[in-house]
Motif scaffolding. Structure first.
Motif, short mmCIF file in Angstrom:
data_model
loop_
_atom_site.label_atom_id
_atom_site.label_comp_id
_atom_site.label_asym_id
_atom_site.label_seq_id
_atom_site.Cartn_x
_atom_site.Cartn_y
_atom_site.Cartn_z
N LEU A 168 0.87 -1.30 -0.17
CA LEU A 168 -0.01 -0.07 0.06
C LEU A 168 0.96 1.30 -0.16
O LEU A 168 1.67 1.35 0.89
N LEU A 169 0.63 2.11 -1.07
CA LEU A 169 1.31 3.25 -0.96
C LEU A 169 0.49 4.73 -0.85
O LEU A 169 -0.68 4.83 -1.21
N VAL A 170 0.89 5.14 0.41
CA VAL A 170 0.03 6.40 0.93
C VAL A 170 0.90 7.55 1.25
O VAL A 170 1.92 7.45 1.25
N PRO A 171 0.26 8.77 1.06
CA PRO A 171 1.06 10.31 1.44
C PRO A 171 1.56 9.98 2.73
O PRO A 171 1.09 9.41 3.67
N ARG A 172 2.68 10.86 2.95
CA ARG A 172 3.39 10.73 4.28
C ARG A 172 2.81 10.92 5.49
O ARG A 172 2.98 10.44 6.64
N HIS A 173 1.63 11.76 5.25
CA HIS A 173 0.89 12.20 6.31
C HIS A 173 -0.51 11.46 6.46
O HIS A 173 -1.26 12.04 7.26
#
Length: 298
Positions: A168-173
């Motif tokens: 899963l790739l998500v934004p840093r925040h």
């Protein structure tokens, strides 16, 4: 029927203009026209609808064009086999590959292979999953990397090299960024950024979500791996990508998280045709690749 006739016919069929074809072939238009007439006479059919200044293939002409191209591919393959047989360690290896394997697997294999066989040349062809399958079937390629590996097509031999997880790739925040793993069910309310319908990576994600009882909400589509990552970094949504497509699991903008329940992944390997042999140079590379993954394959 002569090969020269087929070469001339293909050129005329692709240009739909006799004089342009003659100029490109560097032959007299009268000689070219005579060869086309001889071919039609031998086949017993007209291949073109003749207008005042151009030619248009008739339906039977389309059929002959496809077969003529296949014959010329076979002739080229034969010439390449003979050249490689004379000196397989100085031949050319044509390899197809998808975007997701372009930055990790393929560069490593080509580099290490060339350390042992520095005179072998590579022609690399990037393409979609379906393009690679079609290219191997149509003789455009004899060898291609892909994931998942095909195992149920009689025209294709699939060799699995290893299995990799989708991350899963998500934004840093993002709210999930601090987790060590996530469940697919936790993503039901997320906006997804996926490849367009028809791309294998899109199908893998859709299938994974549906196995958990929901259809993902796809807010954005992207055809380029870097574009998808960039849109995730911008906070537009999340995505799932194979491990080999991610060069950095942590960055100033992105976080990658393993999916633990259920595990989502794909096999990665090579496909080759079952209807013809690899050239000696291709066989050399094929055997080398298999030797690098002997333990992972079983």
């Amino acid at each position: 029927m002569e090969l020269k006739q087929l070469i001339y016919f293909i050129e005329v069929a692709e240009r739909e203009h006799m004089s342009e074809a003659a100029q490109n072939l560097n032959v007299a238009q009268s000689a070219l026209s005579r060869q086309i007439s001889n071919l039609e006479g031998e086949l017993g059919v007209e291949l073109f609808e003749r207008a005042s200044r151009s030619l248009k293939l008739l339906p039977i002409g389309q059929t002959v064009l496809k077969e003529a191209r296949d014959i010329m591919h076979q002739v080229d393959h034969l010439k390449k086999q003979v050249d490689d047989y004379k000196k397989p360690e100085s031949g050319i290896v044509k390899v197809g590959f998808p975007t997701s394997l372009a930055t990790t697997l393929l560069p490593h294999l080509v580099r290490t292979f060339n350390e042992n066989y520095p005179t072998v040349q590579f022609h690399l062809r990037q393409g979609s999953y379906q393009f690679l399958v079609d290219a191997v079937k149509s003789r455009e390629l004899n060898l291609a990397f892909m994931g998942p590996v095909i195992t149920d097509d009689p025209a294709i031999k699939g060799d699995r090299l290893f299995y990799e997880k989708m991350l899963l790739l998500v934004p840093r925040h993002h709210r999930l960024a601090g987790k060590t793993s996530v469940k697919m069910a936790e993503l039901q309310q997320e906006n997804f950024i996926l490849f367009p319908k028809g791309y294998i990576l899109e199908k893998l994600v859709i299938d994974a979500c549906r196995r958990e009882g929901f259809d993902p909400h796809v807010s954005t589509e992207g055809e380029d791996m870097d574009a998808v990552k960039g849109m995730v970094a911008a906070g537009i949504g999340v995505t799932l990508l194979p491990d080999s497509a991610i060069t950095q699991h942590e960055s100033s903008f992105l976080t990658c998280i393993p999916v633990s329940d259920p595990h989502v992944g794909r096999s990665v390997g090579m496909i080759t045709p079952t209807t013809r042999q690899l050239t000696p140079s291709e066989q050399l590379f094929y055997d080398y690749v298999l030797s690098q993954f002997d333990e992972a394959r079983y």
